[in-house]
Design a protein around this motif. Sequence first.
Motif, PDB file in Angstrom:
ATOM      1  N   ILE A  27      13.724  -6.123  -9.737  1.00 37.54           N
ATOM      2  CA  ILE A  27      13.550  -4.683  -9.859  1.00 37.54           C
ATOM      3  C   ILE A  27      12.887  -4.184  -8.583  1.00 37.54           C
ATOM      4  O   ILE A  27      12.199  -4.941  -7.894  1.00 37.54           O
ATOM      5  N   VAL A  28      13.106  -2.919  -8.257  1.00 37.83           N
ATOM      6  CA  VAL A  28      12.559  -2.330  -7.036  1.00 37.83           C
ATOM      7  C   VAL A  28      11.602  -1.210  -7.418  1.00 37.83           C
ATOM      8  O   VAL A  28      11.960  -0.303  -8.168  1.00 37.83           O
ATOM      9  N   ALA A  29      10.393  -1.270  -6.877  1.00 38.92           N
ATOM     10  CA  ALA A  29       9.384  -0.235  -7.124  1.00 38.92           C
ATOM     11  C   ALA A  29       9.580   0.887  -6.110  1.00 38.92           C
ATOM     12  O   ALA A  29       8.769   1.112  -5.227  1.00 38.92           O
ATOM     13  N   SER A  30      10.691   1.602  -6.259  1.00 43.76           N
ATOM     14  CA  SER A  30      11.069   2.594  -5.254  1.00 43.76           C
ATOM     15  C   SER A  30      10.421   3.952  -5.461  1.00 43.76           C
ATOM     16  O   SER A  30      10.165   4.657  -4.493  1.00 43.76           O
ATOM     17  N   ALA A  31      10.216   4.359  -6.701  1.00 46.78           N
ATOM     18  CA  ALA A  31       9.745   5.720  -7.009  1.00 46.78           C
ATOM     19  C   ALA A  31      10.584   6.748  -6.252  1.00 46.78           C
ATOM     20  O   ALA A  31      10.068   7.747  -5.767  1.00 46.78           O
ATOM     21  N   ALA A  32      11.887   6.466  -6.140  1.00 53.34           N
ATOM     22  CA  ALA A  32      12.848   7.361  -5.473  1.00 53.34           C
ATOM     23  C   ALA A  32      12.459   7.678  -4.033  1.00 53.34           C
ATOM     24  O   ALA A  32      12.774   8.741  -3.519  1.00 53.34           O
TER      25      ALA A  32
ATOM     26  N   GLY B 242       4.030   6.978  -2.623  1.00 55.34           N
ATOM     27  CA  GLY B 242       3.255   6.086  -3.483  1.00 55.34           C
ATOM     28  C   GLY B 242       4.124   5.175  -4.315  1.00 55.34           C
ATOM     29  O   GLY B 242       5.280   5.471  -4.599  1.00 55.34           O
ATOM     30  N   ASN B 243       3.552   4.047  -4.697  1.00 54.41           N
ATOM     31  CA  ASN B 243       4.232   3.134  -5.608  1.00 54.41           C
ATOM     32  C   ASN B 243       4.206   3.721  -7.020  1.00 54.41           C
ATOM     33  O   ASN B 243       3.291   4.456  -7.369  1.00 54.41           O
TER      34      ASN B 243
ATOM     35  N   ARG C 114       0.846  -1.196   0.000  1.00 49.47           N
ATOM     36  CA  ARG C 114       0.000   0.000   0.000  1.00 49.47           C
ATOM     37  C   ARG C 114       0.881   1.246   0.000  1.00 49.47           C
ATOM     38  O   ARG C 114       2.014   1.222   0.468  1.00 49.47           O
ATOM     39  N   PRO C 115       0.339   2.353  -0.511  1.00 48.37           N
ATOM     40  CA  PRO C 115       1.096   3.609  -0.440  1.00 48.37           C
ATOM     41  C   PRO C 115       1.370   3.982   1.015  1.00 48.37           C
ATOM     42  O   PRO C 115       0.600   3.630   1.911  1.00 48.37           O
ATOM     43  N   GLY C 116       2.451   4.696   1.221  1.00 51.94           N
ATOM     44  CA  GLY C 116       2.785   5.171   2.555  1.00 51.94           C
ATOM     45  C   GLY C 116       2.121   6.510   2.850  1.00 51.94           C
ATOM     46  O   GLY C 116       1.339   7.034   2.050  1.00 51.94           O
ATOM     47  N   THR C 117       2.455   7.057   4.012  1.00 50.90           N
ATOM     48  CA  THR C 117       1.908   8.357   4.410  1.00 50.90           C
ATOM     49  C   THR C 117       2.945   9.465   4.287  1.00 50.90           C
ATOM     50  O   THR C 117       2.609  10.637   4.432  1.00 50.90           O
ATOM     51  N   ARG C 118       4.205   9.091   4.034  1.00 48.50           N
ATOM     52  CA  ARG C 118       5.246  10.099   3.850  1.00 48.50           C
ATOM     53  C   ARG C 118       6.259   9.582   2.843  1.00 48.50           C
ATOM     54  O   ARG C 118       6.389   8.388   2.626  1.00 48.50           O
TER      55      ARG C 118
ATOM     56  N   ASP D  33       7.602   5.555   4.465  1.00 51.59           N
ATOM     57  CA  ASP D  33       7.196   4.561   5.459  1.00 51.59           C
ATOM     58  C   ASP D  33       6.580   3.314   4.820  1.00 51.59           C
ATOM     59  O   ASP D  33       6.159   2.403   5.514  1.00 51.59           O
ATOM     60  N   ARG D  34       6.552   3.246   3.494  1.00 49.28           N
ATOM     61  CA  ARG D  34       6.105   2.006   2.848  1.00 49.28           C
ATOM     62  C   ARG D  34       7.323   1.122   2.612  1.00 49.28           C
ATOM     63  O   ARG D  34       8.450   1.614   2.450  1.00 49.28           O
ATOM     64  N   GLU D  35       7.129  -0.179   2.635  1.00 48.62           N
ATOM     65  CA  GLU D  35       8.219  -1.091   2.320  1.00 48.62           C
ATOM     66  C   GLU D  35       8.359  -1.132   0.805  1.00 48.62           C
ATOM     67  O   GLU D  35       7.387  -1.407   0.098  1.00 48.62           O
TER      68      GLU D  35
END
Length: 153
Positions: free
Chosen positions: A75-80, A84-85, A6-10, A142-144
């Motif tokens: 691959i890593v879905a980091s979005a820097a 959000g993903n 899920r998306p994080g809050t920060r 704060d998202r993994e």
Amino acid sequence: MVFNTRPGTRGARQPSAGWAFRWFNKLMARRIRRKGGGKFLGFNALVLTTVGAKSGQERVNPVGWFLGEDGNRLIVASAAGAAGNPAWYYNLAAHPDRVRIEVDGRTIAVVAEQLHGEERERAWQQIIAASPRFAEYQVKTDRELPIIRLIPR
């Protein structure tokens, strides 16, 4: 094969979806295709083709990859480090069996699978050892950060 991050809050600012970002992605994808792979922002690079979760249209993104312990690409879905993903994460979640990669001058049909638990942790340690930048991204949010294995079909 559960895609459940899920998306994080920060987090950092989400990479833009504006015209400049799309232009840069196209330029980098073209460069990776022309060279048959190579580097993108210091990473081994591939061109990831997904099917849009909502649109059903093909989407292309240059992505950095790492070799997994099983020989598959990760691959890593980091979005820097954004909260959000990236959009391509949701495309993979919607259509994990309709994915292609272009790397080493070849096009390979793959199945996408998100890593979890101990397997994810081992891959994460390998990734941050190879590229400490990802540890910095993880601190920003704060998202993994999801790690995706790309398995040739």
